[in-house]
Design an enzyme around this catalytic site. Structure first.
Site, PDB file in Angstrom:
ATOM      1  N   LYS A 102       0.646  -1.214  -0.063  1.00 55.15           N
ATOM      2  CA  LYS A 102      -0.248   0.029  -0.031  1.00 55.15           C
ATOM      3  C   LYS A 102       0.901   1.224  -0.132  1.00 55.15           C
ATOM      4  O   LYS A 102       0.496   2.154  -0.665  1.00 55.15           O
ATOM      5  CB  LYS A 102      -0.963  -0.033   0.929  1.00 55.15           C
ATOM      6  CG  LYS A 102      -0.084  -0.125   2.494  1.00 55.15           C
ATOM      7  CD  LYS A 102      -0.836  -0.980   3.474  1.00 55.15           C
ATOM      8  CE  LYS A 102       0.033  -1.431   4.359  1.00 55.15           C
ATOM      9  NZ  LYS A 102      -0.689  -2.743   5.021  1.00 55.15           N
ATOM     10  N   GLY A 131      -6.631  -5.859   3.558  1.00 57.38           N
ATOM     11  CA  GLY A 131      -6.323  -7.234   3.765  1.00 57.38           C
ATOM     12  C   GLY A 131      -7.065  -8.367   2.937  1.00 57.38           C
ATOM     13  O   GLY A 131      -7.142  -8.443   1.709  1.00 57.38           O
ATOM     14  N   GLY A 184       0.211  -8.374  20.173  1.00 59.71           N
ATOM     15  CA  GLY A 184       0.436  -8.338  18.768  1.00 59.71           C
ATOM     16  C   GLY A 184      -0.432  -7.544  17.737  1.00 59.71           C
ATOM     17  O   GLY A 184      -0.282  -7.813  16.516  1.00 59.71           O
ATOM     18  N   LYS A 202      -4.203   3.906   2.129  1.00 61.54           N
ATOM     19  CA  LYS A 202      -5.174   2.985   1.912  1.00 61.54           C
ATOM     20  C   LYS A 202      -6.275   4.086   1.112  1.00 61.54           C
ATOM     21  O   LYS A 202      -6.972   3.520   0.256  1.00 61.54           O
ATOM     22  CB  LYS A 202      -5.849   2.056   2.783  1.00 61.54           C
ATOM     23  CG  LYS A 202      -4.964   0.981   3.187  1.00 61.54           C
ATOM     24  CD  LYS A 202      -5.283   0.371   4.319  1.00 61.54           C
ATOM     25  CE  LYS A 202      -4.175  -0.856   4.956  1.00 61.54           C
ATOM     26  NZ  LYS A 202      -4.251  -1.109   6.274  1.00 61.54           N
ATOM     27  N   GLY A 304      -2.754  -9.677   8.537  1.00 60.98           N
ATOM     28  CA  GLY A 304      -2.345 -11.145   9.104  1.00 60.98           C
ATOM     29  C   GLY A 304      -2.067 -11.912   7.724  1.00 60.98           C
ATOM     30  O   GLY A 304      -2.440 -11.859   6.688  1.00 60.98           O
TER      31      GLY A 304
HETATM   32  P1  NAP Z   1       7.664  -8.804   6.166  1.00 61.76           P
HETATM   33  O1  NAP Z   1       7.142  -9.813   7.335  1.00 61.76           O
HETATM   34  O2  NAP Z   1       8.500  -7.811   6.966  1.00 61.76           O
HETATM   35  O3  NAP Z   1       8.324  -9.708   5.053  1.00 61.76           O
HETATM   36  C1  NAP Z   1       9.287  -8.788   4.048  1.00 61.76           C
HETATM   37  C2  NAP Z   1       9.890  -9.922   3.316  1.00 61.76           C
HETATM   38  O4  NAP Z   1      10.846  -9.097   2.344  1.00 61.76           O
HETATM   39  C3  NAP Z   1      10.821 -10.614   4.204  1.00 61.76           C
HETATM   40  O5  NAP Z   1      11.026 -12.057   4.061  1.00 61.76           O
HETATM   41  C4  NAP Z   1      12.373 -10.016   3.828  1.00 61.76           C
HETATM   42  O6  NAP Z   1      13.461 -10.800   3.989  1.00 61.76           O
HETATM   43  C5  NAP Z   1      12.049  -9.659   2.478  1.00 61.76           C
HETATM   44  N1  NAP Z   1      12.850  -8.270   2.232  1.00 61.76           N
HETATM   45  C6  NAP Z   1      12.579  -6.950   2.443  1.00 61.76           C
HETATM   46  N2  NAP Z   1      13.241  -6.123   1.931  1.00 61.76           N
HETATM   47  C7  NAP Z   1      14.118  -6.694   1.286  1.00 61.76           C
HETATM   48  C8  NAP Z   1      15.323  -6.513   0.207  1.00 61.76           C
HETATM   49  N3  NAP Z   1      15.747  -5.337   0.157  1.00 61.76           N
HETATM   50  N4  NAP Z   1      15.896  -7.583  -0.475  1.00 61.76           N
HETATM   51  C9  NAP Z   1      15.458  -8.779  -0.093  1.00 61.76           C
HETATM   52  N5  NAP Z   1      14.362  -9.214   0.686  1.00 61.76           N
HETATM   53  C10 NAP Z   1      13.775  -8.215   1.164  1.00 61.76           C
HETATM   54  O7  NAP Z   1       6.573  -7.997   5.462  1.00 61.76           O
HETATM   55  P2  NAP Z   1       4.899  -8.727   5.548  1.00 61.76           P
HETATM   56  O8  NAP Z   1       4.412  -8.341   6.754  1.00 61.76           O
HETATM   57  O9  NAP Z   1       4.914 -10.032   4.982  1.00 61.76           O
HETATM   58  O10 NAP Z   1       4.398  -7.654   4.516  1.00 61.76           O
HETATM   59  C11 NAP Z   1       4.779  -7.606   2.766  1.00 61.76           C
HETATM   60  C12 NAP Z   1       3.833  -6.703   2.372  1.00 61.76           C
HETATM   61  O11 NAP Z   1       2.524  -6.959   2.538  1.00 61.76           O
HETATM   62  C13 NAP Z   1       4.097  -5.119   2.778  1.00 61.76           C
HETATM   63  O12 NAP Z   1       3.991  -4.355   1.577  1.00 61.76           O
HETATM   64  C14 NAP Z   1       2.892  -4.964   3.574  1.00 61.76           C
HETATM   65  O13 NAP Z   1       2.498  -3.617   3.699  1.00 61.76           O
HETATM   66  C15 NAP Z   1       1.858  -5.754   2.958  1.00 61.76           C
HETATM   67  N6  NAP Z   1       0.737  -6.058   3.619  1.00 61.76           N
HETATM   68  C16 NAP Z   1       0.999  -7.050   4.846  1.00 61.76           C
HETATM   69  C17 NAP Z   1       0.007  -7.186   5.679  1.00 61.76           C
HETATM   70  C18 NAP Z   1       0.274  -7.905   7.096  1.00 61.76           C
HETATM   71  O14 NAP Z   1      -0.791  -8.496   7.415  1.00 61.76           O
HETATM   72  N7  NAP Z   1       1.572  -8.337   7.231  1.00 61.76           N
HETATM   73  C19 NAP Z   1      -1.464  -6.926   5.300  1.00 61.76           C
HETATM   74  C20 NAP Z   1      -1.590  -6.175   4.175  1.00 61.76           C
HETATM   75  C21 NAP Z   1      -0.532  -6.037   3.276  1.00 61.76           C
HETATM   76  P3  NAP Z   1      13.827 -11.391   5.191  1.00 61.76           P
HETATM   77  O15 NAP Z   1      12.633 -12.302   5.746  1.00 61.76           O
HETATM   78  O16 NAP Z   1      15.028 -12.218   5.048  1.00 61.76           O
HETATM   79  O17 NAP Z   1      13.981 -10.421   6.114  1.00 61.76           O
END
Ligand code: NAP
Length: 436
Positions: A102, A131, A184, A202, A304
């Site tokens: 986003k 989400g 959390g 958003k 999530g």
């Molecule tokens: P996260 O848990 O922080 O995961 C990010 C992943 O990307 C990790 O595996 C990290 O590697 C990798 N990464 C980050 N920067 C990198 C780089 N420069 N080079 C290589 N790998 C890199 O994030 P997430 O919660 O899954 O969220 C991912 C996306 O979904 C975001 O845009 C977020 O806004 C969106 N989103 C998330 C949620 C949610 O509930 N979590 C909901 C809606 C949207 P490592 O594992 O090795 O650190």
């Protein structure tokens, strides 16, 4: 059966769920798409760290190697760079892209959509707003033949959880935030959530989609929930309202018939019988008002790993099907080049003002005169005697004033004038009333 390769950029909370689903549900997905979806690699920062259910050989740290030859690139790394560059490179190489980012879309929406259109491929982003809740497709496809007037969303689960706990438990903001962090629901650094920036990103995406006007993060007026007190929540409840952090995207027609778009995020009063008032805990909901469809409400989990992966997988199946059927399969996604954004001062809404006043004869008249001078009209006033008198023994009272619709700029002037009145001890709160 034809085979399509999928490269994942990111194997974190969402990415690892998506990877596992691609690996464990491959037969089901193949039947839905008409081609096998093969996960070719997962880009991470640390490839030595094992990820549950993802074979180690799929993890990589070299972006070029991970995306090489991919038909679909799924960006789940987050942040602006290098995510933006990786997406643009993937699109220009002919891959379709799915993203949940986003923050990136809120800043670079027109650039990314144009890059996809120029390359004749798709970029899909259902998971970027609320989400698991399908809202991007309803706004851009299902309601494409209607005229959307307003979208109001509870699109940040953390702030909804905090406000809900304050309301149910009578907690102050700090206690509710600390509890959300323990459980959390809030991150160690909660700034993006509690200051409204996540909801604003958003709102920018929703407004761009609903009104086909490029709306960026900078166009969204943002106020967070840090100023919401337990007292404000109690006063709201006494008047039949619930306080919610709302992302509001609205089509506004001016007196000359010209149209503009308002996008704003702030804590607002929602009448208790409005569907958004009953959205509790960390849930999200989006309330859409369209000319023909009337009111629609979309409700569910806004974050999530598993819920978000549902939306990402839906997008993957959608772009994969189009690849199997041939071509982009849909009209270009382009939005208009520019549109008029309504500044917050020109927004019209209703307000609730809470004042503490010295309860002297004529106080109501003085307050009513000041409000009228600024062209704001009062709908309702409630006066309650406060237990504590002023230091000189003058009795004090709480005045809760609800206004009819007024311009934000007139209201601001009213509040300044009220604060300067000698009978007004303090202006305790000013809240907009939305959805009425
Ligand atoms: P996260 O848990 O922080 O995961 C990010 C992943 O990307 C990790 O595996 C990290 O590697 C990798 N990464 C980050 N920067 C990198 C780089 N420069 N080079 C290589 N790998 C890199 O994030 P997430 O919660 O899954 O969220 C991912 C996306 O979904 C975001 O845009 C977020 O806004 C969106 N989103 C998330 C949620 C949610 O509930 N979590 C909901 C809606 C949207 P490592 O594992 O090795 O650190």
């Amino acid at each position: 059966m034809e085979k399509l390769t999928i490269a994942l950029l990111g194997g974190g909370v969402v990415g690892s769920e998506v990877a596992r689903a691609l690996l464990t549900q491959s037969d089901t997905l193949a039947a839905r798409v008409g081609a096998r979806l093969e996960l070719s690699g997962v880009l991470v920062r640390d490839a030595s760290r094992p990820r549950d259910g993802i074979p180690q050989e799929l993890l990589g740290t070299d972006p070029e190697a991970v995306v090489a030859g991919a038909d679909i690139v799924v960006e789940l790394m987050g942040g602006i760079e290098p995510a933006r560059t990786r997406i643009l490179t993937a699109l220009s190489s002919g891959a379709s892209v799915v993203t949940a980012n986003k923050a990136l879309l809120a800043q670079h929406f027109p650039e990314l959509i144009t890059a996809a259109d120029d390359a004749g491929v798709r970029i899909e982003y259902e998971a970027a707003v609320a989400g698991a809740i399908p809202i991007v497709r309803p706004l851009s496809v299902s309601l494409a033949g209607d005229r959307i007037q307003r979208v109001m969303g509870i699109v940040n689960g953390t702030t909804n959880y905090i406000l809900d706990q304050m309301s149910k438990e009578g907690w102050d903001f700090d206690t509710a935030l600390a509890t959300a962090q323990e459980l959390g629901f809030a991150e160690a650094d909660p700034t993006a959530d509690i200051e409204g920036h996540d909801a604003a990103a958003k709102a920018a995406i929703i407004a761009s989609l609903a009104f086909q006007v490029p709306v960026s993060l900078d166009d969204v007026h943002v106020e967070g929930i840090t100023g919401v007190s337990a007292d404000m929540i109690r006063t709201a409840a006494d008047q039949g309202f619930t306080i919610k952090l709302l992302a509001i995207c609205e089509r506004v027609t001016g007196p000359d018939g010209g149209e503009s778009v308002s996008a704003r995020v702030y804590p607002a009063l929602v009448q208790d019988d409005h569907p958004l008032a009953s959205v509790s805990g960390a849930f999200n909901a989006v309330f859409v008002e369209a000319d023909s469809a009337g009111s629609l409400m979309f409700y569910g989990q806004g974050a999530g790993g598993a819920p978000t992966s549902s939306a990402v997988l839906g997008d993957i199946v959608s772009v994969a099907r189009r690849k199997v059927l041939g071509g982009r399969g849909q009209m270009p996604q382009q939005v208009r080049e520019s549109g008029s954004i309504l500044p917050i001062a020109r927004v019209t809404t209703r307000y609730q003002l809470t004042l503490e006043v010295f309860d002297r004869p004529g106080v109501l008249l003085r307050v009513a005169e000041v409000v009228a001078t600024e062209g704001v009209s009062i709908e309702l006033v409630q006066q309650t005697r406060l237990e504590d008198a002023a230091a000189d023994g003058t009795p004090r009272a709480k005045l809760v004033i609800a206004t009819h619709s007024a311009l934000e700029s007139s209201l601001a002037a009213t509040v300044d004038s009220l604060a300067a009145l000698e009978v007004v001890e303090s202006v305790k709160s000013v809240l907009r009333i939305e959805g009425a």
